[in-house]
Scaffold this motif. Structure first.
Motif, PDB file in Angstrom:
ATOM      1  N   ALA A 223       0.594 122.987  49.318  1.00  0.00           N
ATOM      2  CA  ALA A 223       0.611 122.271  50.597  1.00  0.00           C
ATOM      3  C   ALA A 223      -0.807 121.954  51.056  1.00  0.00           C
ATOM      4  CB  ALA A 223       1.313 123.118  51.649  1.00  0.00           C
ATOM      5  N   VAL A 224      -1.001 120.701  51.448  1.00  0.00           N
ATOM      6  CA  VAL A 224      -2.307 120.203  51.867  1.00  0.00           C
ATOM      7  C   VAL A 224      -2.175 119.611  53.271  1.00  0.00           C
ATOM      8  CG1 VAL A 224      -4.174 118.589  51.344  1.00  0.00           C
ATOM      9  CG2 VAL A 224      -2.933 119.699  49.479  1.00  0.00           C
ATOM     10  N   PRO A 225      -3.087 119.910  54.194  1.00  0.00           N
ATOM     11  CA  PRO A 225      -2.991 119.408  55.570  1.00  0.00           C
ATOM     12  C   PRO A 225      -3.447 117.960  55.716  1.00  0.00           C
ATOM     13  CG  PRO A 225      -4.929 120.785  55.378  1.00  0.00           C
ATOM     14  CD  PRO A 225      -4.216 120.859  54.044  1.00  0.00           C
ATOM     15  N   VAL A 226      -2.819 117.053  54.967  1.00  0.00           N
ATOM     16  CA  VAL A 226      -3.123 115.628  55.050  1.00  0.00           C
ATOM     17  C   VAL A 226      -1.820 114.853  55.219  1.00  0.00           C
ATOM     18  CG1 VAL A 226      -5.208 115.818  53.642  1.00  0.00           C
ATOM     19  CG2 VAL A 226      -3.016 115.283  52.536  1.00  0.00           C
ATOM     20  N   GLY A 227      -1.941 113.542  55.454  1.00  0.00           N
ATOM     21  CA  GLY A 227      -0.758 112.709  55.610  1.00  0.00           C
ATOM     22  C   GLY A 227       0.043 113.125  56.839  1.00  0.00           C
ATOM     23  N   SER A 228       1.349 113.306  56.658  1.00  0.00           N
ATOM     24  CA  SER A 228       2.198 113.722  57.772  1.00  0.00           C
ATOM     25  C   SER A 228       1.881 115.141  58.234  1.00  0.00           C
ATOM     26  CB  SER A 228       3.673 113.624  57.365  1.00  0.00           C
ATOM     27  OG  SER A 228       4.043 112.285  57.121  1.00  0.00           O
ATOM     28  N   TRP A 229       1.247 115.920  57.368  1.00  0.00           N
ATOM     29  CA  TRP A 229       0.842 117.287  57.715  1.00  0.00           C
ATOM     30  C   TRP A 229      -0.647 117.354  58.091  1.00  0.00           C
ATOM     31  CZ3 TRP A 229       3.467 120.307  53.115  1.00  0.00           C
ATOM     32  CH2 TRP A 229       4.801 120.572  53.444  1.00  0.00           C
ATOM     33  N   GLU A 230      -1.225 116.231  58.468  1.00  0.00           N
ATOM     34  CA  GLU A 230      -2.666 116.197  58.686  1.00  0.00           C
ATOM     35  C   GLU A 230      -3.121 117.259  59.675  1.00  0.00           C
ATOM     36  OE1 GLU A 230      -6.016 113.038  60.298  1.00  0.00           O
ATOM     37  OE2 GLU A 230      -4.288 112.287  59.185  1.00  0.00           O
ATOM     38  N   ARG A 231      -4.081 118.087  59.221  1.00  0.00           N
ATOM     39  CA  ARG A 231      -4.746 119.130  60.002  1.00  0.00           C
ATOM     40  C   ARG A 231      -3.802 120.255  60.425  1.00  0.00           C
ATOM     41  NH1 ARG A 231      -6.228 116.291  64.572  1.00  0.00           N
ATOM     42  NH2 ARG A 231      -8.001 117.608  65.162  1.00  0.00           N
ATOM     43  N   ASP A 232      -2.659 120.393  59.731  1.00  0.00           N
ATOM     44  CA  ASP A 232      -1.754 121.530  59.966  1.00  0.00           C
ATOM     45  C   ASP A 232      -2.176 122.659  59.019  1.00  0.00           C
ATOM     46  OD1 ASP A 232       0.251 123.323  60.420  1.00  0.00           O
ATOM     47  OD2 ASP A 232       1.917 121.951  60.011  1.00  0.00           O
ATOM     48  N   TYR A 233      -3.225 123.365  59.390  1.00  0.00           N
ATOM     49  CA  TYR A 233      -3.837 124.341  58.493  1.00  0.00           C
ATOM     50  C   TYR A 233      -2.987 125.606  58.296  1.00  0.00           C
ATOM     51  CZ  TYR A 233      -7.814 121.293  59.387  1.00  0.00           C
ATOM     52  OH  TYR A 233      -8.625 120.195  59.507  1.00  0.00           O
ATOM     53  N   ASP A 234      -1.997 125.798  59.149  1.00  0.00           N
ATOM     54  CA  ASP A 234      -1.137 126.978  59.011  1.00  0.00           C
ATOM     55  C   ASP A 234      -0.272 126.908  57.753  1.00  0.00           C
ATOM     56  OD1 ASP A 234      -2.117 128.093  61.325  1.00  0.00           O
ATOM     57  OD2 ASP A 234      -0.515 127.292  62.603  1.00  0.00           O
ATOM     58  N   LEU A 235      -0.181 125.722  57.142  1.00  0.00           N
ATOM     59  CA  LEU A 235       0.602 125.571  55.913  1.00  0.00           C
ATOM     60  C   LEU A 235      -0.109 126.148  54.691  1.00  0.00           C
ATOM     61  CD1 LEU A 235       1.588 121.869  56.498  1.00  0.00           C
ATOM     62  CD2 LEU A 235       3.273 123.677  56.180  1.00  0.00           C
ATOM     63  N   MET A 236      -1.415 126.270  54.762  1.00  0.00           N
ATOM     64  CA  MET A 236      -2.212 126.608  53.589  1.00  0.00           C
ATOM     65  C   MET A 236      -1.936 128.028  53.099  1.00  0.00           C
ATOM     66  SD  MET A 236      -5.752 124.826  54.861  1.00  0.00           S
ATOM     67  CE  MET A 236      -6.722 125.414  53.459  1.00  0.00           C
ATOM     68  N   LEU A 237      -1.915 128.178  51.786  1.00  0.00           N
ATOM     69  CA  LEU A 237      -1.667 129.490  51.188  1.00  0.00           C
ATOM     70  C   LEU A 237      -2.828 130.436  51.449  1.00  0.00           C
ATOM     71  CD1 LEU A 237      -0.223 128.497  47.683  1.00  0.00           C
ATOM     72  CD2 LEU A 237       1.044 129.035  49.762  1.00  0.00           C
ATOM     73  N   THR A 238      -2.504 131.703  51.591  1.00  0.00           N
ATOM     74  CA  THR A 238      -3.531 132.727  51.696  1.00  0.00           C
ATOM     75  C   THR A 238      -3.943 133.156  50.293  1.00  0.00           C
ATOM     76  OG1 THR A 238      -1.933 134.554  51.677  1.00  0.00           O
ATOM     77  CG2 THR A 238      -2.463 133.550  53.827  1.00  0.00           C
ATOM     78  N   SER A 239      -5.008 133.945  50.179  1.00  0.00           N
ATOM     79  CA  SER A 239      -5.441 134.442  48.869  1.00  0.00           C
ATOM     80  C   SER A 239      -4.364 135.324  48.244  1.00  0.00           C
ATOM     81  CB  SER A 239      -6.751 135.215  49.012  1.00  0.00           C
ATOM     82  OG  SER A 239      -6.620 136.258  49.947  1.00  0.00           O
ATOM     83  N   GLN A 240      -3.626 136.065  49.073  1.00  0.00           N
ATOM     84  CA  GLN A 240      -2.533 136.889  48.553  1.00  0.00           C
ATOM     85  C   GLN A 240      -1.404 136.016  48.012  1.00  0.00           C
ATOM     86  OE1 GLN A 240      -0.890 139.716  51.353  1.00  0.00           O
ATOM     87  NE2 GLN A 240       0.903 140.137  50.068  1.00  0.00           N
ATOM     88  N   ASP A 241      -1.073 134.947  48.742  1.00  0.00           N
ATOM     89  CA  ASP A 241      -0.049 134.008  48.258  1.00  0.00           C
ATOM     90  C   ASP A 241      -0.451 133.416  46.917  1.00  0.00           C
ATOM     91  OD1 ASP A 241       1.364 134.312  50.649  1.00  0.00           O
ATOM     92  OD2 ASP A 241       0.383 132.595  51.597  1.00  0.00           O
ATOM     93  N   ARG A 242      -1.718 133.035  46.816  1.00  0.00           N
ATOM     94  CA  ARG A 242      -2.204 132.404  45.583  1.00  0.00           C
ATOM     95  C   ARG A 242      -2.116 133.361  44.402  1.00  0.00           C
ATOM     96  NH1 ARG A 242      -2.776 128.924  42.228  1.00  0.00           N
ATOM     97  NH2 ARG A 242      -4.312 127.254  42.262  1.00  0.00           N
ATOM     98  N   GLU A 243      -2.405 134.645  44.652  1.00  0.00           N
ATOM     99  CA  GLU A 243      -2.310 135.635  43.580  1.00  0.00           C
ATOM    100  C   GLU A 243      -0.863 135.812  43.144  1.00  0.00           C
ATOM    101  OE1 GLU A 243      -3.259 138.105  40.627  1.00  0.00           O
ATOM    102  OE2 GLU A 243      -4.632 136.859  41.810  1.00  0.00           O
ATOM    103  N   GLU A 244       0.062 135.771  44.085  1.00  0.00           N
ATOM    104  CA  GLU A 244       1.481 135.850  43.731  1.00  0.00           C
ATOM    105  C   GLU A 244       1.878 134.686  42.823  1.00  0.00           C
ATOM    106  OE1 GLU A 244       4.280 136.364  46.890  1.00  0.00           O
ATOM    107  OE2 GLU A 244       3.042 137.849  47.922  1.00  0.00           O
ATOM    108  N   LEU A 245       1.364 133.498  43.131  1.00  0.00           N
ATOM    109  CA  LEU A 245       1.664 132.340  42.290  1.00  0.00           C
ATOM    110  C   LEU A 245       1.087 132.504  40.891  1.00  0.00           C
ATOM    111  CD1 LEU A 245       1.306 129.065  44.408  1.00  0.00           C
ATOM    112  CD2 LEU A 245       3.383 130.191  43.601  1.00  0.00           C
ATOM    113  N   ARG A 246      -0.120 133.051  40.793  1.00  0.00           N
ATOM    114  CA  ARG A 246      -0.729 133.248  39.468  1.00  0.00           C
ATOM    115  C   ARG A 246       0.127 134.190  38.628  1.00  0.00           C
ATOM    116  NH1 ARG A 246      -5.487 133.706  42.749  1.00  0.00           N
ATOM    117  NH2 ARG A 246      -6.774 131.817  42.600  1.00  0.00           N
TER     118      ARG A 246
END
Length: 368
Positions: A223-246
């Motif tokens: 999720a990227v805070p651009v387009g319809s989600w512009e500047r919605d930074y609460d969507l961004m993954l945390t470092s813990q979320d990213r590690e779960e994805l890895r």
């Protein structure tokens, strides 16, 4: 470095149809990359039009639409494709909007030269039929990615067709598109948007198993805070979320991000290996970085690409997705908002140039 399993998946997709010219060009490109160890273009996003039959909540191009601007013609795309090939490109990703409703889609694919290039098409999967997919196969389209958008947390996998992307049956229709692609002999891919709000979704876990059943890749769009989600930074993954994805991707090699499709190095390939060209000719690093490095209707792609790779923030393979994970980099959105500039903002804007330089300095400092 990219894992052997990722390279094997890339090879399997490339070899799906019999295209001797493509195989020869891809093999030569890979060899030249290994010998030179320098940036070499691999992939071009061809955005034929921003017209779409849906109004998705996560639409990344919402802030890029400008009906007052003239869009590129199929002949324009043919000229750009030859310029991209000279830089090494072997894959062209045709998308929109919804490319399947674009009336000149076949002309664009013909101009790109499907016999010598890998043609990937991205669709929301709601405008489909066996007849249409058979036509795409005759046009030598190699793969179609069906995008499912941001799956929610609050539903079971079998219930997802109850929620909407403005169409109550969008999910079921998109699932059927994956099945039809497999039946007509086009290699399907699936794509899902992952944010902090849905990373543990049961629907997401169900899609991992579904992709495995169809022997296809499930691509994760962070999720990227651009387009319809512009500047919605609460969507961004945390470092813990990213590690779960890895961990999840190590356990399921068919689940991946764009990092795993590079020539060789695992990381952000934006500008080094891939570029995004809007319907108006603007050249962006990727669909989610709304910074323009030039326009192909005004200057050659080579000049634009070389300008981009000289920008240190994008000239090297960042270990994170700049658009989805780097808050310093994303401050260019605040700059555009404050200056009342419609995206994409130009790379030579002094504040944007400073943001790019700061992004690179901080990355270098953290690496040391």
């Amino acid at each position: 470095m990219i894992s052997f399993s990722s390279l094997a998946i890339n090879f399997r997709y490339m070899m799906h149809q019999r295209k001797p010219q493509l195989i020869a060009r891809a093999g030569l490109g890979y060899a030249r990359y290994l010998m030179g160890k320098k940036p070499r273009l691999r992939y071009v996003d061809v955005i034929v039009d921003y017209g779409c039959n849906l109004s998705c909540e996560h639409c990344s191009c919402a802030s890029l639409r400008d009906p007052s601007r003239k869009i590129m013609t199929p002949k324009d795309w043919g000229v750009v494709a030859r310029q991209a090939e000279a830089l090494g490109a072997v894959i062209f990703g045709v998308q929109g909007g919804e490319p399947l409703i674009y009336p000149k889609l076949g002309e664009v694919i013909q101009e790109i030269s499907a016999a010598r290039n890998f043609i990937s098409l991205k669709s929301n999967g709601t405008v489909v039929s066996s007849e249409l997919f058979r036509k795409l196969k005759r046009w030598k389209v190699d793969s179609v990615t069906i995008g499912f958008g941001p799956v929610p947390n609050e539903f079971e996998f079998d219930d997802y067709d109850l929620i909407t992307r403005r169409l109550n049956d969008a999910f079921a229709t998109s699932l059927n598109a994956v099945r039809l692609l497999a039946e007509v002999g086009i290699k399907p891919m699936m794509s899902v948007v992952i944010s902090r709000r849905n990373i543990r979704s049961k629907v997401f876990l169900g899609m991992i198993n579904l992709a495995k059943e169809y022997h296809c890749v499930l691509n994760l769009a962070l999720a990227v805070p651009v387009g319809s989600w512009e500047r919605d930074y609460d969507l961004m993954l945390t470092s813990q979320d990213r590690e779960e994805l890895r961990i999840l991707m190590r356990q399921n090699p068919h689940v991946r991000t764009d990092f795993e499709s590079n020539w060789c190095i695992n990381g952000c390939g934006a500008l080094k290996e891939k570029v995004y060209i809007s319907p108006y000719g603007d050249v962006l690093p990727c669909p989610f970085i709304h910074i323009s490095f030039g326009n192909v209707l005004r200057e050659p792609l080579r000049a634009i690409w070389e300008r981009g790779i000289k920008t240190k923030a994008l000239g090297e393979y960042a270990p994170v997705c700049l658009a989805a994970e780097d808050r310093v980099f994303l401050s260019y959105l605040e700059t555009a908002k404050r200056k009342n500039i419609q995206l994409p903002i130009r790379c030579d804007d002094p504040e944007v140039a400073d943001i790019l330089a700061t992004t690179y300095r901080q990355r270098t400092a953290s690496a040391n």
